[in-house]
Write a protein that holds these residues in place. Structure first.
Motif, short mmCIF file in Angstrom:
data_model
loop_
_atom_site.label_atom_id
_atom_site.label_comp_id
_atom_site.label_asym_id
_atom_site.label_seq_id
_atom_site.Cartn_x
_atom_site.Cartn_y
_atom_site.Cartn_z
N GLN A 270 0.83 -1.20 0.00
CA GLN A 270 0.00 0.00 0.00
C GLN A 270 0.87 1.26 0.00
O GLN A 270 0.59 2.22 -0.72
CB GLN A 270 -0.91 0.01 1.23
N ILE A 271 1.91 1.25 0.83
CA ILE A 271 2.80 2.41 0.92
C ILE A 271 3.52 2.63 -0.41
O ILE A 271 3.62 3.76 -0.90
CB ILE A 271 3.82 2.20 2.06
N GLU A 272 4.01 1.56 -1.01
CA GLU A 272 4.71 1.68 -2.29
C GLU A 272 3.78 2.21 -3.37
O GLU A 272 4.18 3.05 -4.19
CB GLU A 272 5.27 0.31 -2.69
N ARG A 273 2.53 1.76 -3.38
CA ARG A 273 1.57 2.24 -4.37
C ARG A 273 1.28 3.73 -4.19
O ARG A 273 1.13 4.46 -5.18
CB ARG A 273 0.28 1.43 -4.27
N ASP A 280 5.53 9.40 -7.90
CA ASP A 280 6.30 8.73 -8.95
C ASP A 280 7.72 8.41 -8.48
O ASP A 280 8.71 8.66 -9.18
CB ASP A 280 6.35 9.61 -10.21
N ILE A 281 7.82 7.87 -7.28
CA ILE A 281 9.13 7.53 -6.70
C ILE A 281 8.90 6.45 -5.66
O ILE A 281 7.81 6.32 -5.10
CB ILE A 281 9.78 8.80 -6.06
N SER A 282 9.92 5.68 -5.38
CA SER A 282 9.80 4.66 -4.35
C SER A 282 9.91 5.29 -2.97
O SER A 282 10.53 6.35 -2.81
CB SER A 282 10.89 3.60 -4.53
N PRO A 283 9.34 4.64 -1.94
CA PRO A 283 9.47 5.19 -0.58
C PRO A 283 10.92 5.34 -0.15
O PRO A 283 11.28 6.34 0.49
CB PRO A 283 8.75 4.14 0.28
N ALA A 284 11.78 4.39 -0.50
CA ALA A 284 13.19 4.45 -0.09
C ALA A 284 13.89 5.66 -0.69
O ALA A 284 14.64 6.37 0.00
CB ALA A 284 13.91 3.16 -0.49
N LYS A 285 13.67 5.90 -1.98
CA LYS A 285 14.31 7.05 -2.63
C LYS A 285 13.77 8.37 -2.09
O LYS A 285 14.50 9.34 -1.94
CB LYS A 285 14.13 6.97 -4.14
#
Length: 348
Positions: A270-273, A280-285
């Motif tokens: 859910q967080i990644e979505r 338009d970016i990943s949570p880590a980045k």
């Protein structure tokens, strides 16, 4: 901005200053003084937006309800962020505290965020006298320094969030562009200065007057959204703001995605979505960007060593920090600090 000749011998209670475009004014005791303390390199747009609300309110009444006054810390002129010198009405040392109803500290990108005993004393005196007090751009730094923000949620311009968190770890920072708590308000951007002043106007007078001023200045534009990053002003879903706020509040001790999932009750997927859909970016980045943005603020705004900054932003070693910083900003942190040059802008 309204200007008037300096008053020397007459008592304030006996003086009535005319406002351009208004009818003959009421006695001063029926009006309230709005004092803008302009810090060196203050945001001209924040100041004029907030002041315009009050001046417009004056023009909508048969007699003025505000006397707008500008004040500097020391000199008779203050340089704005546009490089324009603004002549002020008074200084802190000469400011008449009678009849102040509104005190606004107006900061800016290059405003020095350092304790000032005279300004702190003024803020505390006004607070004790139930004066409404606000901070524009990074003016909330001085409200926190005077102890007004303990136990309250506040906001500040994104470029000053890193220094603010280091200096006042016990004060809660919000991603909102402005917040009002009873008689204290903080704003993070020029547009939010107008909205905060409109809400303050409603609290001091009426919703009808606020609506009238709003129709003239903003034509009912939407309320400002959130400030998850220095360059982000878009509206985001509350669930995403919750994750971003959690990340912002855990820069030194970096959380893993599993921990964020546990704290928020959302699954990793859910967080990644959410991040992919809205940013338009990943949570880590995104998290790395937050940490590096905080590092940039500390490089520019403090005298911390690169080793101290790397620890404060969750990097295991200075080498990893410097390499990540240069990759992200295309300049090393040491060179960026050297470019800043003006050492007076660095906090101790």
């Amino acid at each position: 901005m309204m200007t008037r000749p300096p008053v020397q011998s007459l008592s304030p209670e006996s003086i009535c200053f005319p406002v351009p475009g208004s009818q003959p004014s009421a006695p001063l005791q029926l009006r309230q003084k709005a004092v803008f303390v302009l810090l060196e390199n203050f945001s001209m747009l924040s100041f004029t937006g907030a002041a315009d609300v009050l001046v417009t309110a004056n023009l909508l009444r048969s007699s003025a309800i505000f006397d707008v006054e500008t004040c500097s810390l020391h000199a008779g002129k203050v340089r704005s962020d546009l490089g324009v010198d603004v002549a002020v009405d008074t200084t802190l040392a000469r400011l008449d505290l009678n009849n102040i109803g509104l005190l606004i500290i107006c900061g800016g990108l290059r405003a020095q965020l350092k304790s000032n005993a005279a300004l702190t004393s003024l803020i505390k005196k006004c607070h004790a006298n139930s004066v409404r007090i606000g901070g524009l751009w990074n003016g909330s730094y001085f409200l926190a320094d005077a102890g007004l923000l303990q136990g309250l949620e506040c906001t500040i311009h994104p470029d000053s969030r890193g220094l603010f968190k280091e200096r006042f770890p016990g004060v809660s920072l919000s991603a909102r562009t402005y917040l009002i708590h009873d008689r204290v308000f903080t704003c993070a951007s020029p547009d939010s200065a107008i909205h905060a002043m409109l809400d303050t106007l409603e609290g001091m007078h009426s919703r009808q007057l606020k609506r009238q001023v709003n129709e003239i200045l903003l034509a009912n534009l939407d309320q400002p959204g959130t400030l998850p990053l220095a360059h982000k002003l878009e509206k985001l879903p509350d669930s995403l703001i919750e994750v971003i706020t959690l990340m912002e509040n855990n820069i030194e001790e970096v959380l893993g995605l599993a921990e964020i999932s546990a704290y928020t009750g959302m699954s990793r997927r859910q967080i990644e979505r959410l991040f992919n859909r809205y940013l338009d970016i990943s949570p880590a980045k995104y998290y790395l960007g937050l940490r590096l943005e905080r590092a940039r603020q500390l490089v520019l705004k403090t005298r911390y060593t690169m080793s101290e900054i790397s620890v404060a932003t969750g990097f295991a070693c200075t080498t990893h920090f410097s390499r990540s910083f240069k990759t992200y900003f295309d300049v090393s942190p040491s060179y960026l600090r050297w470019q800043w040059r003006d050492s007076d802008n660095l906090a101790q």
